[in-house]
Design a protein around this motif. Structure first.
Motif, mmCIF file in Angstrom:
data_model
loop_
_atom_site.group_PDB
_atom_site.id
_atom_site.type_symbol
_atom_site.label_atom_id
_atom_site.label_comp_id
_atom_site.label_asym_id
_atom_site.label_seq_id
_atom_site.Cartn_x
_atom_site.Cartn_y
_atom_site.Cartn_z
ATOM 1 N N ALA A 128 0.830 -1.208 0.000
ATOM 2 C CA ALA A 128 0.000 0.000 0.000
ATOM 3 C C ALA A 128 0.864 1.258 0.000
ATOM 4 O O ALA A 128 0.565 2.242 -0.692
ATOM 5 C CB ALA A 128 -0.930 -0.008 1.208
ATOM 6 N N GLU A 129 1.958 1.246 0.793
ATOM 7 C CA GLU A 129 2.858 2.400 0.843
ATOM 8 C C GLU A 129 3.434 2.703 -0.539
ATOM 9 O O GLU A 129 3.539 3.856 -0.958
ATOM 10 C CB GLU A 129 4.012 2.113 1.838
ATOM 11 N N GLN A 130 3.827 1.636 -1.252
ATOM 12 C CA GLN A 130 4.429 1.805 -2.583
ATOM 13 C C GLN A 130 3.425 2.412 -3.566
ATOM 14 O O GLN A 130 3.750 3.325 -4.336
ATOM 15 C CB GLN A 130 4.937 0.456 -3.083
ATOM 16 N N ILE A 131 2.187 1.896 -3.516
ATOM 17 C CA ILE A 131 1.154 2.397 -4.430
ATOM 18 C C ILE A 131 0.840 3.862 -4.135
ATOM 19 O O ILE A 131 0.742 4.697 -5.051
ATOM 20 C CB ILE A 131 -0.121 1.526 -4.326
ATOM 21 N N VAL A 132 0.701 4.206 -2.826
ATOM 22 C CA VAL A 132 0.394 5.586 -2.455
ATOM 23 C C VAL A 132 1.530 6.515 -2.875
ATOM 24 O O VAL A 132 1.305 7.625 -3.381
ATOM 25 C CB VAL A 132 0.124 5.693 -0.940
ATOM 26 N N ALA A 133 2.775 6.077 -2.674
ATOM 27 C CA ALA A 133 3.928 6.901 -3.054
ATOM 28 C C ALA A 133 3.936 7.169 -4.558
ATOM 29 O O ALA A 133 4.168 8.310 -5.001
ATOM 30 C CB ALA A 133 5.217 6.204 -2.629
ATOM 31 N N LEU A 134 3.673 6.127 -5.364
ATOM 32 C CA LEU A 134 3.660 6.289 -6.826
ATOM 33 C C LEU A 134 2.526 7.211 -7.268
ATOM 34 O O LEU A 134 2.714 8.071 -8.135
ATOM 35 C CB LEU A 134 3.523 4.917 -7.499
ATOM 36 N N LEU A 135 1.333 7.027 -6.659
ATOM 37 C CA LEU A 135 0.190 7.863 -7.037
ATOM 38 C C LEU A 135 0.411 9.310 -6.611
ATOM 39 O O LEU A 135 -0.007 10.237 -7.319
ATOM 40 C CB LEU A 135 -1.097 7.311 -6.410
ATOM 41 N N THR A 136 1.041 9.523 -5.435
ATOM 42 C CA THR A 136 1.342 10.890 -4.990
ATOM 43 C C THR A 136 2.292 11.574 -5.968
ATOM 44 O O THR A 136 2.125 12.738 -6.331
ATOM 45 C CB THR A 136 1.959 10.857 -3.580
ATOM 46 N N GLN A 137 3.295 10.800 -6.408
ATOM 47 C CA GLN A 137 4.246 11.332 -7.386
ATOM 48 C C GLN A 137 3.546 11.656 -8.703
ATOM 49 O O GLN A 137 3.775 12.709 -9.313
ATOM 50 C CB GLN A 137 5.363 10.312 -7.608
ATOM 51 N N ALA A 138 2.661 10.746 -9.114
ATOM 52 C CA ALA A 138 1.921 10.952 -10.368
ATOM 53 C C ALA A 138 0.999 12.156 -10.260
ATOM 54 O O ALA A 138 0.847 12.936 -11.209
ATOM 55 C CB ALA A 138 1.114 9.700 -10.706
ATOM 56 N N ASP A 139 0.378 12.337 -9.059
ATOM 57 C CA ASP A 139 -0.515 13.473 -8.858
ATOM 58 C C ASP A 139 0.255 14.784 -8.955
ATOM 59 O O ASP A 139 -0.203 15.752 -9.566
ATOM 60 C CB ASP A 139 -1.190 13.352 -7.482
ATOM 61 N N LEU A 141 3.000 15.212 -10.614
ATOM 62 C CA LEU A 141 3.375 15.359 -12.018
ATOM 63 C C LEU A 141 2.206 15.899 -12.830
ATOM 64 O O LEU A 141 2.371 16.762 -13.701
ATOM 65 C CB LEU A 141 3.829 14.001 -12.573
ATOM 66 N N THR A 142 0.984 15.410 -12.519
ATOM 67 C CA THR A 142 -0.217 15.880 -13.217
ATOM 68 C C THR A 142 -0.421 17.379 -12.995
ATOM 69 O O THR A 142 -0.763 18.121 -13.918
ATOM 70 C CB THR A 142 -1.454 15.105 -12.724
ATOM 71 N N GLN A 143 -0.201 17.813 -11.741
ATOM 72 C CA GLN A 143 -0.352 19.237 -11.445
ATOM 73 C C GLN A 143 0.667 20.075 -12.202
ATOM 74 O O GLN A 143 0.348 21.144 -12.736
ATOM 75 C CB GLN A 143 -0.216 19.464 -9.942
ATOM 76 N N ARG A 144 1.915 19.586 -12.242
ATOM 77 C CA ARG A 144 2.949 20.318 -12.982
ATOM 78 C C ARG A 144 2.616 20.367 -14.473
ATOM 79 O O ARG A 144 2.825 21.380 -15.144
ATOM 80 C CB ARG A 144 4.316 19.665 -12.756
ATOM 81 N N MET A 145 2.091 19.230 -14.973
ATOM 82 C CA MET A 145 1.699 19.190 -16.397
ATOM 83 C C MET A 145 0.561 20.160 -16.670
ATOM 84 O O MET A 145 0.512 20.793 -17.728
ATOM 85 C CB MET A 145 1.282 17.762 -16.778
ATOM 86 N N SER A 146 -0.354 20.290 -15.703
ATOM 87 C CA SER A 146 -1.473 21.221 -15.871
ATOM 88 C C SER A 146 -0.967 22.658 -15.967
ATOM 89 O O SER A 146 -1.446 23.442 -16.788
ATOM 90 C CB SER A 146 -2.428 21.067 -14.688
ATOM 91 N N VAL A 147 0.026 22.988 -15.108
ATOM 92 C CA VAL A 147 0.608 24.337 -15.152
ATOM 93 C C VAL A 147 1.287 24.572 -16.496
ATOM 94 O O VAL A 147 1.130 25.627 -17.125
ATOM 95 C CB VAL A 147 1.623 24.507 -13.992
#
Length: 550
Positions: A128-139, A141-147
């Protein structure tokens, strides 16, 4: 089937315990058993059983808050956390985080109250920790891509404005060259008026293409341009054309006037800032083609034979194309009950439904004017299919309502669905059985109708009975296409065609091209692209409907 019965039986038991209001711990435990059964039913993969498992664990959690059984807390948090992690599908950050917190709680309690479960829980928490860490990183990245996307769009808008300004300047240059070329042949009064107009237009163009304009500047400039276009409208309706010109009051003069009306319609669409770019480009192309045609008719003068040939070769086809242009936003997908029609609409083809007397007159009028009248159905042919093919391929449909025959009204309904140009006739004393909401031309029974047919056939051929408007059927048609694609999810090409439809947005020209591709990928489903008189709607197939024939 057995596992479904077990899960539903345990759920029923849990509900019974909850209703009794006794033994919250036993009720919570029973809900957990029901959740486990649903989890096993979906083999830990299928979403619907997993969602029912999560709901059961939620009910168990609400009951367990009143009980004090740490082992049961461990088991429930483990089951609930594991299920939420599966449901997150490594995509939903909030759900994965909720799963991780429950698994952490279970691990902390297991260290004290259930040591045997610590090893397996540690693995689940680490996952679960690994999945949350990857999704947090992806989130992030998504915000940076939006900017970045916003920045790119800002740059694109600036470049687009610069490109539009260059286009407008170039178009004005072409217009200026054309005016200078034609100026010597113009009437002196009109020449002076147009010279002044071009000078003022140049000022509007220069101000409109300048950089750093405020909103007030743009609105003022747009208002001035609109005023200038209204000023030009009267001259444009009666332009100075080359050649001898059509004699006043002649059929050729009436034809020129009708074509000028069509030209002004597409001109307005081509200059409207609210019109999608694809439509504006098509409008400008149609405008140029009509301008060339009206010049050719003017040069033909009183030569009726030459004008008839121009009508047959160009004018009728242009009229039909402008009517299609007017209904572009009505685009609709339909599945007729008759065989698919592969033939295109023939601008010189006329469909008739009604009395034999009027048909005989119409046949003579069509022969003189160079129209093809759809044949009577031959013996042995499929009547309905042939009538559909005839309507589908005709640009004008003539209906004689003299006998109030149901078949005539039935075919009139189909013509409205197709958007076909109509010519409606009825005796002056005829009782129309219901309001068909269209203008009906009347005649006296027993009298010849040749002249009436000839006059109104021209009006139908070069008229605009539907001018479109702000209403659009594109969104509804896209929704229907998405439902069709969802029902055939194995067809990969359909997904690609659907993506093209979505990217077309509110541009009817692009949407039309994408919709044709979509229908070809549907295969044998039998859908056709129609342009009805009004934007189509798609009823809920699950809702009951009834149809009355009066």
């Amino acid at each position: 089937a057995e596992m479904s019965a077990v899960a539903e039986g345990l759920e029923a038991l849990a509900q019974a315990v909850a209703r009794s209001g006794k033994d919250a711990l036993e009720g919570s435990r029973t809900w957990r058993f029901a959740g486990n059964a649903y989890f096993d039913l979906g083999a830990g993969r299928e979403r619907a059983p997993l969602e029912r498992a999560a709901a059961a664990y939620g009910s168990a959690e609400s009951l367990l808050s009143d009980a004090d059984d740490r082992v049961e807390f461990v088991k429930l948090n483990y089951c609930f956390g594991n299920t939420l992690l599966k449901l997150s599908d490594a995509k939903d950050l909030s759900m994965a985080t909720a799963a991780r917190e429950r698994l952490r709680t279970a691990l902390a309690l297991a260290r004290i109250h259930m040591p045997a479960g610590v090893a397996s829980l540690q693995k689940e928490v680490a996952s679960a920790e690994q999945i949350v860490a990857l999704l947090t990183q992806a989130d992030g990245l998504t915000q940076r891509m939006s900017v970045l996307k916003g920045e790119v769009e800002r740059i694109d808008r600036k470049e687009r404005r610069a490109a539009e300004a260059a286009d407008i300047t170039q178009l004005f240059g072409i217009l200026q060259q054309q005016f200078e070329k034609e100026k010597p042949a113009l009437d002196p009064t009109r020449q002076a008026g147009l010279s002044d107009f071009m000078q003022r237009l140049q000022g509007v163009v220069q101000r409109g293409t300048a950089e750093n304009k405020t909103l007030e500047d743009m609105n003022a400039n747009r208002g001035q341009l609109d005023s200038m276009m209204n000023e030009l409208w009267a001259q444009a309706k009666k332009p100075s054309l080359k050649g001898a010109g059509a004699p006043a009051g002649s059929r050729n003069a009436k034809l020129l006037a009708a074509l000028q009306e069509l030209k002004m319609f597409v001109a307005a669409a081509g200059m409207d800032a609210g019109t999608p770019m694809g439509m504006r480009d098509e409008a400008r192309d149609l405008f140029a083609r009509i301008a060339r045609l009206t010049t050719a008719i003017s040069q033909a003068g009183a030569d009726a034979g030459s004008v008839r040939q121009l009508e047959y070769d160009q004018a009728r086809g242009l009229g039909n194309q402008i009517r299609l242009f007017a209904r572009r936003s009505h685009l609709m997908l339909a599945r007729p009950v008759w065989p698919r029609c592969s033939s295109a609409v023939d601008a010189n083809r006329v469909f008739f439904s009604g009395s034999a007397h009027v048909r005989a007159s119409l046949a003579g009028v069509c022969e003189k004017a160079g129209f093809e009248l759809v044949d009577v159905i031959p013996p042995g042919a499929d009547f309905a299919a042939n009538r559909w093919q005839g309507l589908r391929t005709s640009s004008i449909a003539v209906f004689d309502l003299a006998e109030a025959a149901p078949q005539v009204y039935y075919e009139l309904g189909i013509a409205l669905t197709l958007g076909t140009q109509l010519l409606l006739l009825a005796p002056a004393d005829a009782v129309i059985p219901f309001d068909i909401a269209q203008n009906v031309n009347t005649y006296r029974r027993g009298c010849e109708v040749d002249e009436l047919l000839a006059e109104h056939l021209d009006a139908a051929c070069y008229g605009l009975q539907t001018r479109g408007g702000k209403t659009s059927g594109l969104k509804a048609t896209l929704g229907y296409a998405e439902r069709l694609a969802a029902a055939d999810h194995a067809n990969a090409l359909l997904g690609v065609a659907l993506k093209s439809l979505r990217s077309a947005g509110d541009d009817p020209v692009k949407f039309n091209d994408a919709l044709k591709l979509f229908t070809t990928t549907l295969g044998r489903d039998g859908h056709e692209v129609l342009l009805p008189r009004w934007p189509g709607s798609y009823p809920d197939r699950a809702a009951p409907r009834w149809f009355a024939v009066m």
